[in-house]
Design a protein around this motif. Structure first.
Motif, short mmCIF file in Angstrom:
data_model
loop_
_atom_site.label_atom_id
_atom_site.label_comp_id
_atom_site.label_asym_id
_atom_site.label_seq_id
_atom_site.Cartn_x
_atom_site.Cartn_y
_atom_site.Cartn_z
N UNK A 178 -8.78 10.08 7.12
CA UNK A 178 -7.46 9.99 6.50
C UNK A 178 -7.47 8.95 5.38
N UNK A 179 -8.13 7.82 5.62
CA UNK A 179 -8.21 6.79 4.59
C UNK A 179 -9.01 7.26 3.38
N UNK A 180 -10.11 7.97 3.64
CA UNK A 180 -10.92 8.50 2.54
C UNK A 180 -10.13 9.50 1.73
N UNK A 181 -9.32 10.31 2.40
CA UNK A 181 -8.50 11.28 1.68
C UNK A 181 -7.48 10.57 0.79
N UNK A 182 -6.86 9.50 1.31
CA UNK A 182 -5.92 8.73 0.49
C UNK A 182 -6.63 8.11 -0.71
N UNK A 236 -11.77 0.73 -0.08
CA UNK A 236 -11.44 -0.54 0.56
C UNK A 236 -10.12 -1.09 0.06
N UNK A 237 -9.74 -0.79 -1.18
CA UNK A 237 -8.43 -1.22 -1.68
C UNK A 237 -7.31 -0.52 -0.90
N UNK A 238 -7.51 0.77 -0.58
CA UNK A 238 -6.54 1.49 0.24
C UNK A 238 -6.51 0.89 1.65
N UNK A 289 -2.26 -7.80 -5.92
CA UNK A 289 -2.33 -6.78 -6.96
C UNK A 289 -2.57 -5.39 -6.36
N UNK A 290 -3.48 -5.31 -5.39
CA UNK A 290 -3.79 -4.01 -4.78
C UNK A 290 -2.57 -3.43 -4.06
#
Length: 288
Positions: free
Chosen positions: A25-29, A54-56, A85-86
């Motif tokens: 799910x994180x990779x998809x985002x 990693x920013x997500x 910022x992220x």
């Protein structure tokens, strides 16, 4: 129970408890983010401290754990300003990526009975905001109204109001009465609420008259209503697992509505793993 050795041998980073989402799910985002705002790393010049993935993770971790940004930075080996910022850049993008999922879930739920309830997001006293203290909940914060299905899925959240605002007034002032007008009409699917919503939604518990006790039929009716209403409280508790809505909101109140909407969408995304590919298909630049 998973052994330490089994956890170490996992092929993917164990981010489930850190973020509430799976690696996929994180990779998809992260892919959706890059397709929406363009390449994360510049072609030339100084590279960003973290990858898009990693920013997500940093952004979702902040919403999930509600640690101070300095602590998040120490955990991910970046500065507090980088974390800030992220979060500022990616929170609205993540929210947009999940708009289509939320719209479809909401549309599917509109044909069934819904439940409304309010909850307090703790904010502490703010210099330029009066009326944050809630006498009902004995704390300071913002009043959010949640609309949930009978299965305990929160499908809508109102804009925040001051904590002193009564739930009945908040239901009207935030426009939920108009947005769910069909549910509040006699011909509609119906909406349940507690005694605070008497006169606002069609199905509420019977209030005890001053001149007599409730009859056994009225008590049984109230028990039935409260049993069904437990679903919205369960849905709110799931939202509050994202601790930014539970343990004290420290950011400017200007961002609270966007943050609460993002958390609601992430919670639905977390419990609908089959929707992972939807993030890419519905990315604003998916067809470019």
């Amino acid at each position: 129970m998973k052994t330490t050795e089994a956890i170490k041998n996992r092929a993917q980073p164990p981010l489930d408890h850190t973020t509430g989402l799976s690696y996929r799910q994180l990779a998809s985002l992260a892919h959706g983010v890059e397709r929406t705002i363009g390449p994360w790393q510049p072609a030339t010049g100084r590279q960003k401290a973290l990858s898009a993935f990693m920013a997500v993770v940093v952004t979702v971790n902040y919403l999930r754990r509600n640690d101070c940004q300095e602590a998040v930075g120490e955990h991910f080996l970046v500065s507090q300003s980088t974390v800030s910022r992220y979060i500022k850049k990616l929170e609205p993008v993540v929210s947009v990526l999940l708009d289509d999922l939320m719209a479809r879930l909401r549309a599917a739920a509109l044909a069934e009975a819904l439940i409304v309830d309010g909850f307090l997001v703790l904010t502490g006293e703010r210099k330029w905001f009066d009326g944050l203290y809630s006498g009902k909940r004995h704390d300071t914060g913002a009043n959010l109204q949640a609309i949930a299905t009978l299965r305990g899925r929160v499908i809508d959240l109102s804009p925040p109001l001051r904590g002193s605002v009564h739930d009945s007034r908040a239901f009207t002032d935030t426009g939920l009465d108009k947005a769910y007008k069909i549910h509040c009409s006699p011909q509609g699917p119906g909406m349940l609420g507690d005694k605070a919503y008497i006169g606002k939604v069609p199905v509420t518990p019977v209030r005890k008259p001053a001149y007599r006790d409730l009859t056994e039929e009225e008590r049984e009716f109230n028990r039935s209503i409260n049993s069904n209403r437990a679903a919205v409280e369960r849905g709110i508790s799931h939202l509050r697992n994202w601790r930014i809505l539970a343990t004290g909101y420290r950011r400017p109140l200007l961002y609270l509505y966007r943050t609460s909407q993002t958390v609601m969408k992430l919670e639905q995304y977390a419990i609908h793993p089959e929707e992972v590919s939807t993030v890419l298909r519905t990315s604003p630049l998916a067809d470019s």
